[in-house]
Enzyme design. Structure first.
Site, PDB file in Angstrom:
ATOM      1  N   GLN A  61      61.232  28.806  28.297  1.00  0.00           N
ATOM      2  CA  GLN A  61      60.272  27.726  28.065  1.00  0.00           C
ATOM      3  C   GLN A  61      60.627  26.505  28.893  1.00  0.00           C
ATOM      4  OE1 GLN A  61      59.172  27.497  23.999  1.00  0.00           O
ATOM      5  NE2 GLN A  61      57.504  26.092  24.344  1.00  0.00           N
ATOM      6  N   ASP A  62      61.484  25.612  28.371  1.00  0.00           N
ATOM      7  CA  ASP A  62      61.918  24.521  29.249  1.00  0.00           C
ATOM      8  C   ASP A  62      63.435  24.451  29.257  1.00  0.00           C
ATOM      9  OD1 ASP A  62      61.427  21.356  27.456  1.00  0.00           O
ATOM     10  OD2 ASP A  62      62.313  23.207  26.783  1.00  0.00           O
ATOM     11  N   PRO A  63      64.027  23.706  30.193  1.00  0.00           N
ATOM     12  CA  PRO A  63      65.487  23.728  30.329  1.00  0.00           C
ATOM     13  C   PRO A  63      66.189  23.174  29.090  1.00  0.00           C
ATOM     14  CG  PRO A  63      64.437  22.745  32.271  1.00  0.00           C
ATOM     15  CD  PRO A  63      63.383  22.868  31.215  1.00  0.00           C
TER      16      PRO A  63
END
Length: 224
Positions: A61-63
Site C-alpha cells: 500500500q504505502d511505505p
C-alpha cells in the site's frame, strides 16, 4: 527499442500529474518535513527488478512511516530494523508453505527483488508518522501506469494481491495473459482470515515451473 523502467518512468515524469505531485513533495521537504523513503530510494523496486525480469508482483500500500524503515521495496525493511508485523506473518506463512524455509532475523527482501519479484507499493512516499499522508498526491496514477505496462507488454506475470486495496488496484489485470493470486492482507488484523494457509509462495513457484521459468528461492533472504 526495448522497454526499460527508465523509459517508462521518464515518460510519466513529463506528465502534469507527476510534476504537480513532485511540487507537493518538494514543498513538504522544504518545510523541514521528513519524507520516507529517502529520495534516492523511491525507485529502488525498479532499480533491483528490471522491466523484462519481472516474474512476480507483490503489491503493497504505502511505505512504512517510521524513521529508517522504508527503502523503496514493499513490505521490506533494511537490515537492523525490527521486522514489521505484516512481514513477520509473511515469514510465518513461508515457513509453513516452503519446505526448509527458515525465518530470517531481518526483513530485507532485496534478494527477492533480484530474482524478479517486483515489490511495488501503490504510493511511493509518505510523511513521517502519518500513514497514507501522500495518498491522492498522484502516486496511484503512476503505479496504475506501471501495472498497465506490465499487463500490456509482458505475459505470465504472477500478481500477489493481498487485501481489498491491492485487489481493487489489480482489477484491470488481464487474467488471460497473467495470473492473480488473492488473499486477505498479512496484517495481524486480517492474516487469520485466510492469508495463513493461502500457500501463495509455493503456488507462485508452481506457476513459474509451468512456464519453464526458474522458481523464486524465497529462502535466500540475505542481509547484504
Amino acid at each position: 527499442m526495448a522497454l526499460t523502467w527508465n523509459s517508462i518512468i521518464s515518460a510519466e515524469k513529463k506528465k502534469a500529474y507527476y510534476q504537480s505531485m513532485s511540487e507537493k513533495i518538494d514543498a513538504q521537504r522544504s518545510l523541514g518535513k521528513s519524507i520516507f523513503p529517502k529520495e534516492e530510494h523511491i525507485f529502488t523496486a525498479f532499480d533491483l527488478t528490471p522491466f523484462h525480469d519481472v516474474k512476480v508482483v507483490i503489491l503493497g500500500q504505502d511505505p512504512y512511516h517510521g524513521e529508517g524503515q522504508a527503502h523503496g521495496l514493499s513490505f521490506s525493511v533494511l537490515p537492523g530494523v525490527k521486522i514489521p508485523p505484516s512481514l513477520r506473518n509473511m515469514y510465518k506463512e513461508l515457513a509453513e508453505d516452503i519446505p526448509g524455509f527458515t525465518i530470517p532475523e531481518h526483513g530485507y527482501l532485496k534478494t527477492w527483488a533480484e530474482q524478479g519479484v517486483l515489490l511495488l507499493n501503490t504510493v511511493l512516499t509518505v510523511e513521517e508518522a502519518k500513514a497514507h499522508s501522500h495518498a491522492k498526491f498522484g502516486w496511484e496514477t503512476f503505479t496504475d501506469a506501471i501495472i498497465k505496462k506490465i499487463n500490456d507488454d509482458m505475459e505470465g506475470v504472477i500478481f500477489l494481491l493481498w487485501g481489498a486495496h491491492a485487489q481493487k488496484k489489480g482489477a484491470n489485470i488481464d487474467t488471460s495473459r497473467h495470473f492473480i493470486l488473492q488473499a486477505p492482507h498479512p496484517s495481524p488484523l486480517s492474516a487469520h482470515r485466510g492469508f495463513f494457509g493461502c500457500k501463495h509462495f509455493s503456488q507462485t513457484n508452481e506457476l513459474l515451473r509451468k512456464q519453464n521459468l526458474s522458481e523464486i528461492n524465497w529462502g535466500a533472504v540475505t542481509s547484504s
